[in-house]
Design a protein around this motif. Structure first.
Motif, PDB file in Angstrom:
ATOM      1  N   GLN A  20       0.825  -1.203   0.000  1.00 32.77           N
ATOM      2  CA  GLN A  20       0.000   0.000   0.000  1.00 32.77           C
ATOM      3  C   GLN A  20       0.868   1.265   0.000  1.00 32.77           C
ATOM      4  O   GLN A  20       0.644   2.218   0.755  1.00 32.77           O
ATOM      5  N   LEU A  21       1.868   1.245  -0.872  1.00 35.86           N
ATOM      6  CA  LEU A  21       2.764   2.384  -1.018  1.00 35.86           C
ATOM      7  C   LEU A  21       2.544   3.065  -2.358  1.00 35.86           C
ATOM      8  O   LEU A  21       2.263   2.400  -3.369  1.00 35.86           O
ATOM      9  N   THR A  22       2.679   4.373  -2.392  1.00 31.75           N
ATOM     10  CA  THR A  22       2.657   5.091  -3.659  1.00 31.75           C
ATOM     11  C   THR A  22       3.980   4.860  -4.366  1.00 31.75           C
ATOM     12  O   THR A  22       4.976   4.436  -3.758  1.00 31.75           O
ATOM     13  N   GLN A  23       4.008   5.155  -5.668  1.00 34.37           N
ATOM     14  CA  GLN A  23       5.266   5.014  -6.397  1.00 34.37           C
ATOM     15  C   GLN A  23       6.349   5.908  -5.796  1.00 34.37           C
ATOM     16  O   GLN A  23       7.521   5.509  -5.725  1.00 34.37           O
ATOM     17  N   LYS A  24       5.959   7.105  -5.347  1.00 38.09           N
ATOM     18  CA  LYS A  24       6.932   8.040  -4.782  1.00 38.09           C
ATOM     19  C   LYS A  24       7.560   7.462  -3.508  1.00 38.09           C
ATOM     20  O   LYS A  24       8.786   7.474  -3.347  1.00 38.09           O
ATOM     21  N   ASP A  25       6.730   6.926  -2.596  1.00 36.94           N
ATOM     22  CA  ASP A  25       7.245   6.367  -1.346  1.00 36.94           C
ATOM     23  C   ASP A  25       8.066   5.106  -1.602  1.00 36.94           C
ATOM     24  O   ASP A  25       9.103   4.870  -0.965  1.00 36.94           O
ATOM     25  N   PHE A  26       7.597   4.271  -2.528  1.00 36.92           N
ATOM     26  CA  PHE A  26       8.300   3.033  -2.846  1.00 36.92           C
ATOM     27  C   PHE A  26       9.668   3.353  -3.454  1.00 36.92           C
ATOM     28  O   PHE A  26      10.682   2.723  -3.115  1.00 36.92           O
ATOM     29  N   ALA A  27       9.715   4.325  -4.341  1.00 41.82           N
ATOM     30  CA  ALA A  27      10.982   4.714  -4.967  1.00 41.82           C
ATOM     31  C   ALA A  27      11.968   5.219  -3.912  1.00 41.82           C
ATOM     32  O   ALA A  27      13.168   4.913  -3.961  1.00 41.82           O
ATOM     33  N   ALA A  28      11.450   5.977  -2.937  1.00 41.67           N
ATOM     34  CA  ALA A  28      12.327   6.498  -1.887  1.00 41.67           C
ATOM     35  C   ALA A  28      12.932   5.370  -1.063  1.00 41.67           C
ATOM     36  O   ALA A  28      14.124   5.402  -0.712  1.00 41.67           O
ATOM     37  N   LYS A  29      12.146   4.356  -0.734  1.00 42.24           N
ATOM     38  CA  LYS A  29      12.650   3.237   0.057  1.00 42.24           C
ATOM     39  C   LYS A  29      13.661   2.402  -0.727  1.00 42.24           C
ATOM     40  O   LYS A  29      14.571   1.792  -0.145  1.00 42.24           O
TER      41      LYS A  29
END
Length: 466
Positions: A20-29
Motif C-alpha cells: 500500500q505504497l505510492t510510487q513516490k514512497d516506494f521509490a524512496a525506500k
C-alpha cells in the motif's frame, strides 16, 4: 556469457500494491528516482542489483521469487492455447508471449479462461444429442480445471495452511506418533475412531461422533485420511478464508478446492515443513528413507517435495506428476520451468511411461526440452490394491524431477555422467506445440508449423515439418 537481465515489473508493482505504497514512497525506500521506478514497473528497464538488494533489505523479500512466479507457466499455457486451429491465422512470436506473461498476467489468465470455456463449449456441442436430454445445459468452466489452475498458480504452496499443519504436528507430545496425536485430537472433540472392513477409505458421521477408516488401507493412507478429517474439523475457518480469497466461479469448484486444501493440510501435517526439508536435505531426497521416517507413502513424499516453496526456506524446485496407464495426467505440478500440457497426455519419450514396464524399480533419465533446459527425471510405478483378491487394483506411474543444476542434491543422480552431451533424451510438452521436426514418437503434427506432403517420398512420418 553476460548475465541475464532481470525484468520483473509485474512482481515489483504487485509488491508495492501489497505494501500500500505510492510510487513516490516506494521509490524512496528503494533509493531510486520516481521515473526509474516507473520504467522498471513497466519493464522498460531491468531491475538493478541495488534495487534487488534493497527489496531484500527493506522488505525481507525472497529475491528468488523475482525470477520465478507465473511468467513461465503463463507463457507455456499461452503457447498451447494459441496452437489451437482456432488461431491458425495468428502466430505471435515467443518474445511477444513473454511480454504478455510478464507485463499483463491478468490479461493472460483471462485469455486462458476464455479459451478453456470455448473448448468446453465445443465438447458439449459435440455431444449435443446427450445435452438436449438434460435439464441444465448451461456452459461453464470445468470446476476440476478451475481448481487445478488455482493450485498451479499458487506454486502448489499455501503458506497459511502449511504453517497451520506444521503447528498442529508440533503440538504432539514427546514419543507420540502422528496417528495417535491425530486420534487424540478427535477424542478431545468427543469423536471416536474406528477401523472397519468396508470399501470406503473414510466416512465421518457427525451425528454419531464417529470417524471410520478402512482397515484394508495402508498405514500411510489411514494416517493421511485421518489428518484430512482433522483439517476439516479443526481448520474449517482457515480453509474457508482461503477459499474466499480464491473466488471460485461455482459451488462445485469451491467444494473440490476444499478437499484439495484438506489434503494439503494432511500431507503437511504428516511431513512438517522445516522438519521434512531438513530430512530431505540430509538424506539427499531419498524417497524410500523419507517414507519410512515419516510414515508416508512414496507418492505422498514425492508430492510433498514439490511443495517446499516457502519464501526464505525453499527446497529444491521439483516437478511432480502422476500418470495413469492410458497416459493421462491425473496430478501435475511444477516449481521448475518444465510445464505440463493442459490438454492431453505427456510426452511419450518421458521415462514416466516406461515405469509401468518395471514395477517397483526407480527409472532415471536425463532429458532436454526444446527450449534447451535440461532436467533430471525419476519415475516409479505405483500400485494401489483394494485389500482383497477381487478388489480392483489401481496402477499409476509417478514422476519427480528437477533442473539438472540441482541433480547432485539427489541420491538418485549418483553414478550418472550429468555432463555427457549425448546422454540427454529429447522430450517436449505435447506434440501439438513441440517444435522438434525429427521425433520418431510424434503422434500429431505441430499446429504452429507448416507441413509439406510428398506422395513420392516417405520417411518415418508421412509429412515433413517446415
Amino acid at each position: 556469457m553476460p548475465p541475464q537481465k532481470l525484468y520483473a515489473g509485474a512482481k515489483l508493482r504487485e509488491t508495492r500494491l501489497q505494501l500500500q505504497l505510492t510510487q513516490k514512497d516506494f521509490a524512496a525506500k528503494l533509493g531510486v528516482s520516481l521515473p526509474y521506478l516507473n520504467q522498471m514497473e513497466n519493464n522498460n528497464r531491468p531491475l538493478s542489483t541495488a534495487v534487488v538488494l534493497a527489496l531484500a533489505r527493506e522488505f525481507g523479500m525472497d529475491v528468488t521469487e523475482l525470477s520465478a512466479g507465473d511468467s513461465e507457466r503463463l507463457v507455456s499455457d499461452l503457447r498451447e492455447a494459441l496452437a489451437d486451429p482456432l488461431f491458425a491465422s495468428a502466430n505471435p512470436a515467443l518474445p511477444d508471449l513473454r511480454l504478455v506473461g510478464a507485463n499483463a498476467p491478468g490479461f493472460a489468465r483471462a485469455f486462458l479462461d476464455l479459451h478453456r470455456a470455448y473448448r468446453q463449449a465445443q465438447e458439449q456441442l459435440a455431444s449435443l444429442d446427450e445435452a438436449l436430454g438434460r435439464e441444465d445445459t448451461t456452459l461453464r468452466l470445468s470446476p476440476w480445471e478451475e481448481v487445478r489452475d488455482f493450485f498451479h498458480y499458487c506454486d502448489n504452496y499455501i503458506d497459511a495452511v502449511d504453517r497451520a499443519a506444521e503447528h498442529f504436528a508440533a503440538r504432539a507430545k514427546p514419543g507420540v506418533d502422528f496417528m495417535s496425536h491425530a486420534a487424540a485430537t478427535l477424542n478431545d472433540r468427543k469423536i471416536a475412531l474406528r477401523f472397519i472392513a468396508g470399501e470406503d477409505l473414510r466416512r465421518f458421521d457427525p451425528a454419531r461422533g464417529v470417524l471410520e477408516l478402512s482397515a484394508k488401507a495402508s498405514r500411510a493412507t489411514q494416517a493421511f485420511q485421518l489428518a484430512h478429517q482433522v483439517a476439516l474439523l479443526t481448520q474449517n475457518d482457515l480453509l474457508d478464508a482461503t477459499l474466499d480469497l480464491a473466488r471460485f466461479q461455482s459451488p462445485e469448484a469451491r467444494a473440490i478446492a476444499k478437499i484439495g486444501l484438506a489434503n494439503y493440510f494432511a500431507g503437511a501435517a504428516m511431513m512438517p515443513y522445516r522438519q521434512f526439508l531438513a530430512a530431505a536435505q540430509d538424506t539427499r531426497h531419498d524417497l524410500e528413507t523419507l517414507a519410512e521416517r515419516f510414515g508416508a507413502s512414496i507418492e505422498q513424499v514425492a508430492h510433498r517435495l514439490s511443495t517446499l516453496q516457502r519464501p526464505g526456506a525453499k527446497g529444491v524446485p521439483f516437478f511432480f506428476v502422476r500418470v495413469d496407464q492410458a497416459g493421462t495426467i491425473t496430478k501435475r505440478h511444477s516449481a521448475t520451468r518444465l510445464q505440463f500440457a493442459r490438454f492431453g497426455g505427456a510426452c511419450p519419450l518421458w521415462n514416466v511411461h516406461r515405469a509401468f514396464e518395471t514395477p517397483g524399480r526407480f527409472l532415471r533419465q536425463m532429458a532436454e526440452t526444446p527450449d534447451g533446459m535440461r532436467y533430471f527425471c525419476l519415475a516409479l510405478a505405483v500400485t494401489k490394491g483394494g485389500g482383497a483378491f477381487h478388489a480392483p487394483v489401481r496402477r499409476y506411474a509417478i514422476g519427480l524431477g528437477c533442473e539438472i543444476n540441482h541433480a547432485n542434491a539427489l541420491v538418485y543422480a549418483d553414478g550418472m555422467d550429468l555432463g555427457r552431451e549425448g546422454g540427454y533424451d529429447p522430450i517436449g510438452i505435447s506434440c501439438r506445440i513441440c517444435e522438434r521436426d525429427n521425433c520418431h514418437q510424434r503422434s500429431v503434427p505441430p499446429l504452429e508449423r507448416h507441413l509439406r506432403i510428398d506422395p513420392d517420398h516417405r520417411k518415418l512420418l508421412p509429412y515433413s515439418i517446415e
